[in-house]
Design an enzyme around this catalytic site. Structure first.
Site, mmCIF file in Angstrom:
data_model
loop_
_atom_site.group_PDB
_atom_site.id
_atom_site.type_symbol
_atom_site.label_atom_id
_atom_site.label_comp_id
_atom_site.label_asym_id
_atom_site.label_seq_id
_atom_site.Cartn_x
_atom_site.Cartn_y
_atom_site.Cartn_z
ATOM 1 N N HIS A 4 -58.452 -33.850 2.966
ATOM 2 C CA HIS A 4 -58.130 -32.554 3.587
ATOM 3 C C HIS A 4 -58.716 -32.474 5.001
ATOM 4 C CE1 HIS A 4 -57.815 -28.286 4.443
ATOM 5 N NE2 HIS A 4 -59.097 -28.349 4.783
ATOM 6 N N HIS A 59 -57.076 -31.531 9.452
ATOM 7 C CA HIS A 59 -57.685 -30.921 10.645
ATOM 8 C C HIS A 59 -57.684 -31.788 11.898
ATOM 9 C CE1 HIS A 59 -59.250 -27.213 8.885
ATOM 10 N NE2 HIS A 59 -59.569 -27.902 7.805
ATOM 11 N N GLU A 71 -56.434 -22.852 9.038
ATOM 12 C CA GLU A 71 -56.077 -23.341 7.700
ATOM 13 C C GLU A 71 -54.624 -23.078 7.319
ATOM 14 O OE1 GLU A 71 -57.777 -25.349 5.957
ATOM 15 O OE2 GLU A 71 -59.861 -25.075 6.569
ATOM 16 N N SER A 128 -52.116 -30.378 4.443
ATOM 17 C CA SER A 128 -52.706 -31.330 3.506
ATOM 18 C C SER A 128 -52.337 -31.007 2.061
ATOM 19 C CB SER A 128 -54.238 -31.357 3.659
ATOM 20 O OG SER A 128 -54.804 -30.115 3.282
#
Ligand code: HBI
Ligand code: FE
Length: 296
Positions: free
Chosen positions: A144, A149, A190, A209
């Protein structure tokens, strides 16, 4: 380079949103700033295989669902077959936008998190989820954190936004406004969507993700997609255990960066005067977006 000076054996584990469950990471190896060396020796062949399979599954879903800035940069993570070395990524990232990735044992306290972002250091959890957690893992893991990111940190405008967010976070800690600022992170970094000439696309790491939420966030008729507004966003509750009921849609990364330029002190005061907005609620007169095109 990092030495063992500043290792803090007493560094506290962090358990956001997990009730009484102990965090998985080993926090005794973290330094006082909560960073640690990427423990590369911990990875089994099964861990590398899990990374490879997760990467392949997400990559083939990206066209038509992820923003082009993400797709253009994802190869910067390195070879998709094995968990990359953080130092190799940092070298490329450093050249592109002056950012680095640094290892952490898992979730870290908000102030430590903000402090790292403010220094253009992105904390990446170093352990890999187990195969039985292939579709969903409670805490962020190395997949993730890296896949979700890191690609956008290669984009100069988004990279500046992340640093501004960290600086804003340090200030919010002093103003007791972390909860409001956490909503900004949640609904942008997010779970953010962006309106492009080709249609809606995802830029949020939690979406990018996730095997199921990527398709859902962009194309499902179910969730609300509300035009980004800072005050509206900070009033909005979110959920951490299922797909989002609402997403916020930006027009550009410049819009996001510019929104974080002013001092948030009066904004926090204004938001505290207002009612909170429940998950999935649309307010009167609000600009909403329909679902994006389905590339399937
Ligand atoms: N720690 N490692 C890690 N990763 C995060 O995404 C993270 C964190 N600590 C705090 C935090 N996120 C949230 O509080 C954000 O809302 C700021
Ligand atoms: Fe994340």
């Amino acid at each position: 380079m990092n030495s063992d000076k500043g290792v803090n054996q007493g560094v506290a584990p962090v358990t956001y949103g997990q009730g009484d469950r102990a965090p998985r990471g080993n926090y005794s190896r973290a330094r006082a700033d909560y960073t640690c060396e990427q423990d590369f020796s911990q990875y089994t062949e099964q861990d590398h295989d899990t990374y490879r399979r997760l990467y392949a599954r997400q990559l083939q879903q990206l066209p038509g669902l992820a923003c082009h800035e993400f797709i253009d940069a994802v190869s910067q993570l390195g070879a998709p077959e094995r968990i990359p070395r953080f130092d190799d990524i940092s070298e490329r990232l450093q050249r592109a936008t002056g950012w680095q990735v640094v290892g952490v044992p898992g979730l870290i306290p908000e102030e430590a998190f903000f402090a790292l972002l403010a220094e253009r250091k992105f904390p990446v959890t170093d352990w890999m989820r187990k195969p039985e957690e292939f579709d969903y893992v409670v805490e962020p893991d190395v997949f993730h954190d890296l896949f979700g990111h890191v690609p956008l940190l290669f984009n100069p405008v988004f990279a500046n936004y992340m640093q501004a967010y960290g600086r804003g976070g340090l200030k919010a800690s002093r103003l007791d406004a972390c909860e409001l600022l956490a909503r900004l992170y949640w609904y942008t970094v997010e779970f953010g969507l962006i309106a492009t000439p080709e249609g809606l696309r995802a830029y949020g790491a939690g979406i990018l993700s996730s095997a199921g939420e990527l398709h859902y966030a962009v194309t499902s008729p179910e969730p609300n997609r509300v035009a980004f507004g800072l005050q509206r966003l900070m009033r909005s509750l979110y959920r951490i255990d299922s797909f989002q009921g609402s997403y916020f849609v930006i027009d550009s990364f410049e819009q996001l960066f510019n929104a974080t330029a002013p001092d948030f002190t009066p904004l926090y005061a204004a938001v505290r005067q207002q009612t909170t907005v429940g998950v999935g609620t649309v307010l009167d007169g609000e600009r909403v977006f329909g679902p994006g095109p389905d590339p399937r």
